[in-house]
Enzyme design. Structure first.
Site: not given
Ligand code: IVH
Length: 776
Positions: A36-37, A122, A124, A126, A145, A182, A234, A298, A322, A420, A423, A438, A443
C-alpha cells in the site's frame, strides 16, 4: 488530470507518505502494508513526472537521490561535535559521578554530599555519527563528524535515509535546530546486503558499521538510496528559537519533531541506579535489532552540564561505558617482521583465521619484542586475541596448557638474522624506544610505508595507493621519495604488475587513471592534511589541524613568529617554574636573593613577551594590578606541548624540511589553510589575488580570526609589508609595518574602512574564537 487537481492530490500525498515513513521508522508501528505504501509513493511519483513543476525539495520522492557528486565539500560545525571518554569498569562510573558531583557542588556553592544528580542512560549505537541542520524547519544540510570541527557535507546521501525527516514536524519550527545522532544498519538488513553483494560478486563488508560508513561515503546518492540505512538521534547542536532543559526533554522533543530515538533509555538518580541500568542494557543487548557497543551516561539537567569542565575532546557531563572487548582464541602460525615508516621493526602475528566481533581476523599486532617476551608468546601457541572497537586486533596472551612440544622463546634478532627483513641492511636497538630500527635511509620498506602514510585517508587520501600498489611503485623505482607520486605518468602506472612475473596482473589504464586523478586532487588539499601527510614527528592529525588553522601556508609556518613566540613563552614559563621550585626549597636568605632576582627577571621577560603579543593583537590587556601589567593570553597560544613545538621548529630548520618545501614548490603545490565554511577557494571571493598585511590591534577580531576572515574573502595574508602588498589594515598601536607601508606608498585602511570596503567581514567562525585563558 488537470494541473490543479494534480497539485491538490500531491499536496495530500506528501504528508500522508511522510506520516507512514514516520510510523514505520520512528514509531516502529506501521499502519499499512509495504504494498500500500508503494502504491501511494508511485502515485505521487507519476504526478510529479507529469508535472515536474510540482516537485518540491521536501517531497518524499526526492529521497531517491540526486546527481552524483565529484567529492564531498567540508563544512564547519556550528557547534563542534565532541567525542566521549570511554570507561570499561564499574569503579569508573562511581568516579565519574564523584567528579560531576564535586564540580556541580563547587560551582553552585552547595556541599558535595547534598547534590543529587540525575542521569540518562542510553544505548551506545555502533554506527557513524551525523549532524543534521534544519533552518526554519527545512533540512539545510547534513554533516559527518569529520574531525569534530568540520565534517563532510553528505546532505544528498542523508536525504535518501527515510528515518531522516526532510522537514521538522513543528509549527512554527525553531529558526535553527541541529539534531545529532547515529546512522547505522540493522543486523538483518546488513546480512541481506552482504548476501546480495556476494551473489553479485562484490566484496562483502566486514561489519555493519563499515557498511554504514562505506555507504555514507558513496558519491552517488542513488546508490546510497539502495542501502538499508537507518538513524537514531540523541543530541543537539546549534539551536535557535527553542530552549530545552534536559536530556529527557530533548529526547521527547526529537521524537515530536519526527526523529527516531532509541527505544530503551533510563532516567535514574545516583551511581548505583546508573550501574543497574547499564547491567540491564547489557542483559538486553541482544533484543536490539542493531549492534550496540556500550552505554552512554549523560547528566540529565542541561543547566548542571554547564558546571562541568570538558576535556580536550569530550564533554565532562557524559561518559561512555563500553562492554569488555571481545576475545577469541586461535593458533599463532607465524611471526613476521614489518619495517615501519621510520625504520622500526614491528613483529606481527600471523593467525589461523578466526571470527571475532563481526570480522575475520588473520593478523594481529604483537607490539614489540619486549611484549612478546613478557607474555612469552611463541610460534605454535594457542593465543587469545582481543578487539575493542576501532582498535587493531592485538594478541593479549597465550593459553599455556595448549602449548605444543618443541616451541622456543621468540628472539627478534635471531628471527631476522640480524638484518633488516626488507633491505638486508644493519639494524640497531633504538635506545629511546624498546625497538630495533633499520638504519638504511634508502630501505624500500621505509619508502613504501612513507608512501602509504602520505596516501592514507587522513593524509592525502589517495586510496588507490593502498598496500601492494605502494610496494610495487617503490620496487619498480617509479617512486622513491613519497612526493615522486606527483611526477607519475599514465603509461608506467598502467603497466605496473601487481601479480608475479609468472602470473602477471597489470594495474591497467582505468585504475591508473583513477590513481592519477586522486593524485591530482591531492595537490589542492588543505595545509592541515599536507602537514600530517609529510610525516613530521609528533604531528598527528589533530595537531596538524590546530597548527594549520593558525597559519596560511608552509612558508608562513616555516617563518612563524607565532610558533617562535609559543616556544619562547613555554621556555620562559618552564624556567620560571623551576626557579619557583628552587626558591621554595631554599631557606637561607643568601641563597634566596639571587633566585628571587632571577625569578623577577624571568617574570619580566614573560610580561615583555605578553606585551609584544598584545601589540600584535594576539593577547589582550587585562588591566593593571599591583602596578604590574596583566595580559590575557588566548589558550591556543599555550596549547602545544614542547614536543610539538620543537618538532616543527626542527623540521623546518632541517635539510629534509627544506627539501620537502623546495620539492613542493617545484611541483607547483602550494597547500593553504582552507577557506572555511563556504569552502570557496582563494581564487574567488571579493579579495581574490590581493595580498593583505594586518598590523596593530583590531577591535572586532583577534588576529587569527581576522586572518581567517580575510582568507575567506580570497585574500592572501602575509606578515611583512613589501611593494607586493595591496593593503595594510592598521589597528590601534600599529608600529613599524605601518611606517613601512607609508614609505612604500601601500594603501592603508582602518578597520572600519576595510570592513566597509569588503561589504562586511564574515563573522569569525564558531568554535574558532579562542577562549581567553589567564596566564599571569
Ligand atoms: S552523545 C558530546 N549518545 O559514540 C557527546 N553518542 O564514542 C555526543 N554514540 O561520537 C555524543 N550512541 O557517534 C551519544 N546515545 C549516544 C550515542 C553516541 C553512539 C557515538 C557518537 C559519539 C561516539 C563517542
Amino acid at each position: 488530470m488537470t494541473r490543479e487537481q494534480a497539485d491538490r492530490r500531491a499536496a495530500e500525498l506528501r504528508p500522508l507518505i511522510a506520516r507512514h515513513d514516520r510510523l514505520y521508522y520512528v514509531e516502529a508501528a506501521p499502519e499499512i502494508s509495504d504494498r500500500e505504501y508503494d502504491a501511494l509513493y508511485h502515485e505521487l511519483l507519476d504526478i510529479e513526472r507529469e508535472f515536474p513543476g510540482l516537485v518540491v525539495p521536501d517531497s518524499p520522492t526526492q529521497r531517491v537521490g540526486g546527481e552524483p557528486l565529484d567529492a564531498f565539500v567540508a563544512r564547519r560545525h556550528a557547534v563542534p561535535m565532541m567525542s566521549l571518554d570511554n570507561t570499561y569498569e564499574r569503579r569508573e562510573i562511581e568516579l565519574f559521578h564523584q567528579y560531576v558531583a564535586r564540580q556541580v557542588a563547587e560551582r553552585s556553592g552547595r556541599p558535595a554530599g547534598t547534590v543529587d544528580i540525575e542521569y540518562v542512560v542510553e544505548p551506545k549505537i555502533d554506527g557513524v555519527s551525523i549532524s543534521l541542520r534544519y533552518e526554519d524547519g527545512e533540512l539545510a544540510y547534513a554533516l559527518t563528524r569529520g574531525n569534530g570541527r568540520e565534517g563532510d557535507d553528505v546532505t544528498a546521501n542523508l536525504r535518501t535515509v527515510r528515518a531522516v525527516p526532510l522537514r521538522l514536524a513543528a509549527s512554527p519550527p525553531p529558526a535553527v535546530f541541529e539534531a545529532r545522532g547515529e546512522v547505522y544498519m540493522n543486523r538483518d538488513d546488513f546480512a541481506r546486503l552482504n548476501r546480495q553483494r556476494q551473489a553479485a560478486g562484490e566484496s562483502e563488508f566486514a561489519n555493519a558499521r563499515n557498511a554504514t560508513a562505506g555507504s555514507l561515503k558513496l558519491l552517488d546518492p542513488r546508490e546510497v538510496a539502495k542501502r538499508p540505512l537507518r538513524a537514531l538521534f540523541y543530541a543537539q547542536g546549534e539551536v535557535q528559537g527553542l530552549t530545552t532543559g534536559s536530556q529527557a526533554e530533548l529526547l521527547r522533543r526529537l521524537r515530536e519533531f519526527g526523529f527516531p530515538t532509541a527505544a530503551w533509555t533510563r532516567t535514574v538518580r545516583g551511581p548505583e541506579a546508573v550501574w543497574a541500568a547499564i547491567e540491564e542494557l547489557a542483559r538486553r543487548r541482544g533484543e536490539f535489532p542493531y549492534d550496540i557497543d556500550g552505554a552512554v551516561i549523560k547528566v540529565n539537567d542541561f543547566a548542571l552540564r554547564g558546571h562541568i569542565a570538558p576535556t580536550a575532546k569530550a564533554p565532562g557531563w557524559a561518559k561512555a561505558f563500553k562492554y569488555a572487548a571481545e576475545q577469541a582464541q586461535t593458533v599463532l602460525s607465524a611471526i613476521t617482521v614489518q619495517v615501519g615508516r621510520t625504520g622500526i621493526l614491528t613483529p606481527v602475528a600471523e593467525l589461523e583465521p578466526v571470527f571475532l566481533a563481526g570480522s575475520t581476523i588473520s593478523r594481529a599486532t604483537l607490539h614489540n619484542e619486549d611484549e612478546i617476551r613478557r607474555k612469552d608468546i611463541r610460534v605454535g601457541d594457542t593465543v587469545t586475541i582481543e578487539k575493542a572497537g576501532e582498535v587493531i586486533p592485538a594478541v593479549v596472551g597465550v593459553v599455556p596448557e595448549r602449548r605444543p612440544a618443541g616451541t622456543r622463546p621468540f628472539d627478534l634478532m635471531e628471527h631476522v638474522g640480524g638484518r633488516c627483513p626488507s633491505c638486508g641492511g644493519p639494524v640497531r636497538r633504538d635506545p629511546q624506544f624498546v625497538a630495533w630500527r633499520c638504519e638504511n635511509l634508502h630501505c624500500p620498506a621505509q619508502y613504501t610505508r612513507r608512501l602509504q602514510y602520505l596516501a592514507a585517508r587522513n593524509g592525502l587520501d589517495i586510496e588507490a595507493i593502498g598496500g601492494v600498489v605502494a610496494e610495487r611503485l617503490v620496487e619498480t623505482g617509479l617512486v622513491k621519495e613519497p612526493l615522486d607520486v606527483f611526477t607519475l605518468g599514465l603509461g608506467p602506472v598502467a603497466a605496473l604488475n601487481l601479480g608475479t612475473p609468472e602470473e602477471p596482473r597489470v594495474l591497467g589504464e582505468r585504475n591508473a587513471r583513477r590513481l592519477l586523478d586522486a593524485v591530482a586532487r591531492a595537490r589542492t588539499l588543505p595545509l592541515a592534511r599536507w602537514l600530517h601527510a609529510i610525516g613530521i614527528p609528533n604531528i598527528g592529525q589533530a595537531t596538524a589541524e590546530k597548527v594549520a588553522a593558525l597559519h596560511t601556508d608552509l612558508d608562513h609556518l616555516a617563518e612563524s613568529d607565532l610558533l617562535n613566540d609559543m616556544r619562547r613563552l613555554r621556555r620562559l614559563q618552564e624556567e620560571a617554574d623551576e626557579l619557583g621550585r628552587q626558591l621554595r626549597g631554599a631557606g637561607d636568605p643568601a641563597a634566596r636573593a639571587p633566585l628571587l632576582d632571577a625569578l623577577r627577571q624571568s617574570r619580566d621577560a614573560i610580561t615583555a613577551l605578553g606585551t609584544a603579543l598584545e601589540t600584535r593583537g594576539l593577547a589582550r590587556r587585562k588591566g593593571t594590578k599591583g602596578g604590574r601589567l596583566g595580559v590575557e593570553i588566548p589558550e591556543y597560544l599555550t596549547e602545544f606541548g614542547p614536543d610539538v613545538l620543537d618538532s616543527l621548529a626542527e623540521f623546518f630548520a632541517s635539510p629534509e624540511g627544506e627539501a620537502v618545501r623546495r620539492r613542493l614548490r617545484e611541483l607547483g603545490i602550494h597547500p593553504v589553510t582552507p577557506v572555511a565554511e563556504s569552502a570557496t577557494s582563494t581564487t574567488s571571493g571579493p579579495l581574490a589575488g590581493k595580498t593583505v598585511v594586518l598590523t596593530g590591534t583590531l577591535q572586532r577580531y583577534t588576529r587569527e580570526a581576522a586572518r581567517e576572515a580575510l582568507m575567506r574573502l580570497g585574500a592572501k595574508v602575509t606578515d611583512s609589508v613589501s611593494s607586493k602588498t595591496d593593503f595594510v589594515i592598521a589597528g590601534e598601536n600599529a608600529g613599524s609595518k605601518l611606517d613601512k607601508a607609508r614609505e612604500l606608498g601601500v594603501r592603508v585602511l582602518t578597520e572600519e574602512e576595510f570592513v566597509a570596503m569588503a561589504g562586511g567581514l564574515p563573522a569569525p567562525p564558531a568554535g574558532r574564537v579562542p577562549r581567553q585563558g589567564m596566564l599571569f
